[in-house]
Motif scaffolding. Structure first.
Motif, short mmCIF file in Angstrom:
data_model
loop_
_atom_site.label_atom_id
_atom_site.label_comp_id
_atom_site.label_asym_id
_atom_site.label_seq_id
_atom_site.Cartn_x
_atom_site.Cartn_y
_atom_site.Cartn_z
N LYS A 230 0.81 -1.22 0.00
CA LYS A 230 0.00 0.00 0.00
C LYS A 230 0.84 1.26 0.00
O LYS A 230 0.43 2.30 -0.50
N CYS A 231 2.03 1.20 0.59
CA CYS A 231 2.90 2.37 0.66
C CYS A 231 3.48 2.68 -0.71
O CYS A 231 4.12 1.83 -1.34
N GLN A 232 3.23 3.87 -1.19
CA GLN A 232 3.75 4.27 -2.50
C GLN A 232 5.25 4.52 -2.44
O GLN A 232 5.82 4.75 -1.37
N ASP A 233 5.86 4.49 -3.59
CA ASP A 233 7.31 4.66 -3.67
C ASP A 233 7.69 6.14 -3.72
O ASP A 233 8.53 6.56 -4.51
N ASN A 243 16.21 0.35 -1.68
CA ASN A 243 16.22 -1.07 -2.07
C ASN A 243 14.91 -1.70 -1.64
O ASN A 243 14.08 -1.07 -0.96
N VAL A 244 14.70 -2.94 -2.02
CA VAL A 244 13.41 -3.57 -1.80
C VAL A 244 13.13 -3.80 -0.32
O VAL A 244 11.98 -3.65 0.14
N LYS A 434 21.02 -4.70 2.81
CA LYS A 434 21.98 -3.88 2.08
C LYS A 434 22.23 -2.56 2.79
O LYS A 434 21.31 -1.84 3.13
N GLY A 435 23.50 -2.25 3.01
CA GLY A 435 23.86 -0.97 3.62
C GLY A 435 23.77 0.17 2.61
O GLY A 435 24.18 0.03 1.46
#
Length: 448
Positions: A230-233, A243-244, A434-435
């Motif tokens: 639900k959260c838009q990008d 990142n994902v 991922k950092g």
């Protein structure tokens, strides 16, 4: 065959109910361990609380008989306070100093020697959280074990909150067309190999034939279907997911129907920045919560610098500086003092130490607990049970970076909370991999 377990003091301080963890065997507590417990019972921390709990627990057993003769436990075992096997003669030529540790070793060694004189000798096992204590016991020919009952799961094998599945491309197309997939369909389409689905778990669907087709979704609360995020990008207070996993974290942080969120990951993965940005958005922009409360445990890395001068706010400033660093980034402050003026003007952001959280009830607030890997199981329980009606709490940390002397990545409160709540519809979890702080920080997290 029944065994004799000699408990080191640190086992009782780690888990005050450890005497119930050895089934129907005999539990021996050396007298010197009682002395060490007595020296800790006045501490106003978790160690002191456990020492007082063990003291009261042992005192209750006096009603069942003489402790030096042994009293029965509910699980069929026997608890005994050892007074007669404290001779240091066999150790004095090997370990010269009669330290408390060596005196406990002497009890285990003397008990073992006594058992060897019996027709059916029982194994004598020293249980200690101290690695060197176990090494010294092994050198003396005494079997030694670590106390493992307090461990939840290895961090590398713990629940990550995300699962990658290989499915037919038609299922990915169906998901994009309808925005959902039933869990029953996924179970039929994917080779799960014994893996289970949990509420609010994220799935990454990939084509089983190797094409670039993929999709990301989140399982709903009742684990009936996979749904779109639900959260838009879009940026949140100037912060955008890179990142994902960060996008998954924002999905959990921005959802009001998930009151408990846990985030784990190495340094630089964005846990604190994403959480504070989401908290500011929910508190200031959407006004879903009345206040943003940020807290972290007072546990130093390395040698403590001692007492700090000034009022409470001045004392907390060095401990809370990582929080202020993120707030300065989000508010784009450039001059010293700008952040203090902004926070004083807003009045809805509170930075606090966890020392003062006991007894509080915190309703309608967005609560952030940073560095939660330095909390014990009891402290985590104390914190989460403070959450009032309409509040959301986020606990985050890196279980591989623990500064607490009595915790590790398998026994800390954050790992415990993640495992206990992974199947609850009120909670969500994601491990950030991922950092994003800088190439140097990411390299250091990997190779150091």
């Amino acid at each position: 065959m029944k065994k004799v377990y000699v408990l080191d003091t640190n086992v009782l301080l780690q888990d005050p109910r450890a005497i119930y963890m050895f089934e129907d065997n005999e539990i021996v507590i050396p007298a010197v361990a009682l002395e060490e417990l007595d020296s800790k019972k006045r501490n106003m921390d978790e160690i002191g609380r456990n020492a007082r709990y063990v003291s009261r627990l042992i005192d209750q057993f006096r009603t069942k008989g003489k402790l030096h003769d042994g009293v029965p436990l509910e699980n069929g075992g026997v608890l005994r306070v050892e007074l007669n096997h404290k001779s240091f003669v066999r150790l004095q030529d090997i370990f010269i100093e009669a330290t408390n540790d060596n005196r406990i070793l002497a009890v285990a060694l003397n008990l073992q020697q006594e058992e060897h004189t019996k027709p059916s000798p029982r194994p004598v096992i020293l249980v200690s959280k101290d690695a060197l204590m176990r090494v010294k016991a092994d050198a003396l020919g005494v079997q030694a074990e670590d106390f493992l009952s307090d461990r939840v799961v290895q961090y590398s094998k713990s629940y990550s909150g995300c699962l990658e599945l290989k499915v037919a491309k038609t299922k990915i197309d169906q998901y994009y067309a309808t925005g959902r997939l039933s869990i029953d369909e996924l179970k039929q389409a994917a080779a799960l190999k014994g893996k289970s689905f949990f509420p609010h778990q994220f799935l990454i669907l990939k084509d089983e034939l190797g094409s670039p087709a993929s999709a990301v979704g989140k399982i709903n609360a009742d684990v009936s279907q996979l749904e779109r995020l639900k959260c838009q990008d879009d940026p949140i207070w100037g912060v955008k997911a890179r990142n994902v996993q960060q996008r998954m974290a924002l999905e959990l942080l921005m959802r009001d129907d998930i009151p408990l969120v846990t985030l784990t990951g190495k340094a630089g993965t964005g846990k604190t920045l994403l959480t504070i940005a989401a908290g500011l958005c929910k508190t200031e922009d959407e006004q879903q919560y009345q206040k943003l409360l940020v807290a972290r445990p007072i546990v130093p890395m390395g040698k403590d610098i001692g007492y700090l001068p000034g009022e409470k706010e001045e004392k907390l400033k060095p401990w809370m500086q990582p929080i202020y660093d993120n707030l300065e980034y989000l508010f784009h402050t450039k001059k010293p003092g700008d952040l203090d003026r902004i926070l004083a003007g807003m009045g809805s952001i509170e930075v606090e130490a966890l020392t003062y959280i006991r007894g509080r009830s915190i309703p309608e607030q967005f609560i952030i607990i940073d560095e939660a890997q330095n909390l014990t199981k009891h402290e985590v329980k104390t914190i989460v049970t403070r959450v009032g009606e309409g509040s959301k709490i986020v606990l985050m940390g890196d279980p591989e970076q623990i500064d607490h002397p009595y915790l590790d990545e398998e026994s800390n409160g954050l790992t415990y909370l993640v495992e206990k709540f992974k199947d609850q519809p009120l909670s969500g979890h994601i491990r950030l991999e991922k950092g994003e702080r800088s190439p140097l920080a990411q390299l250091a997290a990997q190779i150091l």
